[in-house]
Write a protein that holds these residues in place. Structure first.
Motif, PDB file in Angstrom:
ATOM      1  N   LEU A 139      44.206  40.851  43.528  1.00 13.59           N
ATOM      2  CA  LEU A 139      43.434  39.789  42.886  1.00 13.59           C
ATOM      3  C   LEU A 139      43.537  38.499  43.680  1.00 13.59           C
ATOM      4  O   LEU A 139      42.538  37.792  43.862  1.00 13.59           O
ATOM      5  CB  LEU A 139      43.940  39.569  41.458  1.00 13.59           C
ATOM      6  CG  LEU A 139      43.508  40.597  40.419  1.00 13.59           C
ATOM      7  CD1 LEU A 139      44.183  40.305  39.096  1.00 13.59           C
ATOM      8  CD2 LEU A 139      42.014  40.582  40.236  1.00 13.59           C
ATOM      9  N   ILE A 143      52.352  44.845  41.061  1.00 11.88           N
ATOM     10  CA  ILE A 143      52.427  43.946  42.218  1.00 11.88           C
ATOM     11  C   ILE A 143      51.185  44.112  43.080  1.00 11.88           C
ATOM     12  O   ILE A 143      50.585  43.121  43.538  1.00 11.88           O
ATOM     13  CB  ILE A 143      53.705  44.242  43.021  1.00 11.88           C
ATOM     14  CG1 ILE A 143      54.940  43.846  42.219  1.00 11.88           C
ATOM     15  CG2 ILE A 143      53.690  43.518  44.338  1.00 11.88           C
ATOM     16  CD1 ILE A 143      56.221  44.208  42.898  1.00 11.88           C
ATOM     17  N   HIS A 198      48.279  45.081  42.167  1.00 14.96           N
ATOM     18  CA  HIS A 198      47.119  44.534  41.489  1.00 14.96           C
ATOM     19  C   HIS A 198      47.068  43.018  41.633  1.00 14.96           C
ATOM     20  O   HIS A 198      46.015  42.448  41.933  1.00 14.96           O
ATOM     21  CB  HIS A 198      47.176  44.931  40.011  1.00 14.96           C
ATOM     22  CG  HIS A 198      45.912  44.675  39.281  1.00 14.96           C
ATOM     23  ND1 HIS A 198      45.838  43.870  38.179  1.00 14.96           N
ATOM     24  CD2 HIS A 198      44.644  45.092  39.495  1.00 14.96           C
ATOM     25  CE1 HIS A 198      44.598  43.818  37.744  1.00 14.96           C
ATOM     26  NE2 HIS A 198      43.860  44.559  38.522  1.00 14.96           N
ATOM     27  N   VAL A 199      48.212  42.388  41.417  1.00 14.98           N
ATOM     28  CA  VAL A 199      48.236  40.924  41.524  1.00 14.98           C
ATOM     29  C   VAL A 199      47.890  40.499  42.936  1.00 14.98           C
ATOM     30  O   VAL A 199      47.097  39.571  43.149  1.00 14.98           O
ATOM     31  CB  VAL A 199      49.612  40.385  41.102  1.00 14.98           C
ATOM     32  CG1 VAL A 199      49.730  38.926  41.420  1.00 14.98           C
ATOM     33  CG2 VAL A 199      49.832  40.608  39.633  1.00 14.98           C
ATOM     34  N   GLN A 200      48.446  41.212  43.904  1.00 16.89           N
ATOM     35  CA  GLN A 200      48.144  40.839  45.290  1.00 16.89           C
ATOM     36  C   GLN A 200      46.675  41.039  45.608  1.00 16.89           C
ATOM     37  O   GLN A 200      46.060  40.207  46.301  1.00 16.89           O
ATOM     38  CB  GLN A 200      48.998  41.663  46.248  1.00 16.89           C
ATOM     39  CG  GLN A 200      50.396  41.111  46.394  1.00 16.89           C
ATOM     40  CD  GLN A 200      51.265  41.998  47.235  1.00 16.89           C
ATOM     41  OE1 GLN A 200      51.011  43.186  47.380  1.00 16.89           O
ATOM     42  NE2 GLN A 200      52.309  41.421  47.784  1.00 16.89           N
TER      43      GLN A 200
END
Lengths: 180, 346
Positions: B234, B228, B230-232
């Protein structure tokens, strides 16, 4: 799976196609509007790379369609534009809340052992995390099972990485150029 | 034979032998090999067993099960709960296959040759002994031999533990073939759940490889946390980059990017020709284009950049970036960004 150069290339082309759509609009003064335009076209470009196969791409296109319908139509060149834009997002959220509430009511009646409690807590924790993941990934709320969610997350992360790489290199080049 | 009569009666009554039920439930939708083997196996396997004397048949049937108490009398057949262990099915299938060739002696040996050679020899040795004593109703002897064979079987099975077929394999086939491990529940629900869990775990592993720093973490929850984050991060990076690009000198054109695409095509091939460099500079603006390869930007002379100054730093950075080089070559800002979506929408 790491972003490949062909993916980057495609993304770049599509993104530029989107930016081209904005070009005739001369009266852009606000930075925020430009930023929004850039981001939207980048998002749609990224989503269109998947050509509607993945759930997150469809959800992302629909989200940007709510903000800029015209852009989406132009960028998708009409193949799926109509179907993707007009399709209603499934309303699964309501149902899940109702189910969750009924489950909580049922749970109060059950007897719990020590071991069960630990396992239940672990499961709760993981459920919370998956819910957090659903919030982050576009269209995550509509993915019914975990397998699909993780698959979509994988694809989404790869696409985000391509997007970031391409944008970063362009921005670096632009800034380097503007310094002179 | 009484045994055959009893079996026939039972099957005629439609008593669902658990083995049959297990067979059906294990193969959701039916697999290619097994379904073909299931009917003859039920028929042939039982037929093969029926040809054997009853005690031996019972022994064979129960040699793979853990319960020793059932392996004795014909009465126990009434309570015969065939272990739904698919390993038994495999054995039974082999029984049926080999029973056609060698109706008396070949069953056990045939079954065990595939697993390991040593126990099979022992089985073969015990077989002649069995055939000799087949007429005897010596339960103790049978149970002893049964116990011996069970030990051997257990050793064999522990060494050749069947694993669940990989989830990747499952996805290739239209139907899900799942094997239960020894000692695990084999009803269809838990099997399906197990297959599902295997899929999830496989994909979580892929995610762990993708997200940097996730390999060392133990536990699903923390890994999910990392994903989570990492996605945020990015997504935030995308926002920041778009802000930077928007706030950059507005003379940088969108058209510029199209040139980057045209150069990109040739450069991504890895062929850094001098020709591409020279292309960059006398470039013409094309307002309406969809052909990326022939687009060129016209350079107002006042803004012409010195090539050489740009080239060396560009090529210097070549190793680090894929795109940076070509972009730096072509970076000549002449016109401005003009997005104005609000006006477009109205």
């Amino acid at each position: 799976m790491q972003p490949t150069s062909s993916m980057k290339e495609e993304f770049l082309k599509k993104w530029q196609m989107g930016l081209q759509i904005y070009r005739p609009l001369i009266d852009n003064t606000s930075v925020s509007e430009r930023r929004k335009a850039i981001k939207l076209s980048a998002d749609v470009a990224m989503a269109s790379l998947r050509k509607g196969t993945t759930c997150w791409s469809r959800a992302l296109i629909q989200k940007t369609a709510t903000e800029d319908n015209f852009l989406v139509r132009q960028m998708l060149s009409g193949i799926k534009a109509e179907t993707l834009i007009n399709k209603k997002l499934p309303k699964v959220m309501c149902h899940r809340k109702i189910v969750r509430r009924s489950k909580m009511i049922l749970r109060r009646r059950q007897s719990r052992s020590a071991i069960e409690e630990v396992a239940a807590k672990a499961r709760k924790l993981i459920k919370k995390k998956t819910q957090g993941l659903r919030n982050v990934v576009p269209g995550g709320e509509f993915m019914s099972n975990d397998v699909l969610l993780i698959q979509e997350t994988l694809d989404y992360i790869v696409s985000l990485q391509t997007q970031v790489n391409v944008m970063r290199s362009i921005v670096d080049a632009a800034e380097a150029g503007s310094e002179r | 034979m009484d045994l055959s009569g009893r079996f026939g009666a039972r099957s005629g009554d439609g008593v669902p032998f658990r083995e049959a039920a297990a067979l059906e439930s294990l193969h959701i939708g039916g697999g290619e090999e097994f379904r073909q083997m299931v009917p003859p196996e039920n028929a042939g396997g039982f037929a093969a067993l029926l040809e054997l004397p009853p005690t031996q048949a019972v022994e064979l049937l129960h040699s793979s099960s853990s319960s020793a108490s059932q392996a004795t009398t014909l009465h126990s057949l009434g309570t015969l709960s065939f272990p739904s262990n698919p390993l038994l099915m495999e054995r039974a299938s082999r029984f049926s296959v080999i029973a056609t060739d060698n109706q008396q002696n070949g069953n056990v040996s045939g079954e065990t040759t595939t697993t390991s050679s040593v126990p099979s020899n022992e089985h073969i040795k015990t077989e002649p002994a069995e055939t000799e004593t087949c007429d005897q109703a010596a339960v103790e002897k049978q149970s002893n031999r049964c116990g011996k064979r069970k030990e051997l079987d257990k050793k064999v099975k522990s060494s050749t533990k069947k694993k669940n077929k990989s989830s990747e394999e499952n996805e290739k086939l239209p139907y899900v073939h799942v094997r239960a491990r020894r000692g695990q529940a084999t009803d269809s629900h838990s099997l399906a759940e197990r297959a599902r869990r295997e899929k999830i775990n496989a994909r979580m592993k892929l995610l762990q490889e993708l997200v940097p720093g996730c390999d060392k973490i133990q536990g699903t929850a923390l890994v999910l946390d990392e994903i989570i984050n990492h996605v945020q991060s990015l997504q935030r990076q995308v926002e920041m980059l778009s802000m930077r690009l928007a706030s950059v000198n507005p003379r940088i054109d969108f058209n510029l990017d199209t040139i980057l695409a045209s150069e990109n095509g040739s450069l991504m091939d890895g062929s850094f020709n001098g020709a591409t460099m020279q292309l960059a500079w006398p470039l013409q603006v094309m307002e309406t284009e969809q052909s990326y390869h022939h687009r060129q930007l016209q350079q107002p002379p006042s803004q012409q950049w010195p090539f050489d100054g740009l080239n060396q730093p560009v090529w210097g950075r070549e190793e680090n970036q894929d795109h940076g080089n070509d972009h730096n070559n072509l970076m000549v800002g002449s016109t401005s960004l003009h997005p104005n979506q609000v006006k477009m929408e109205l």
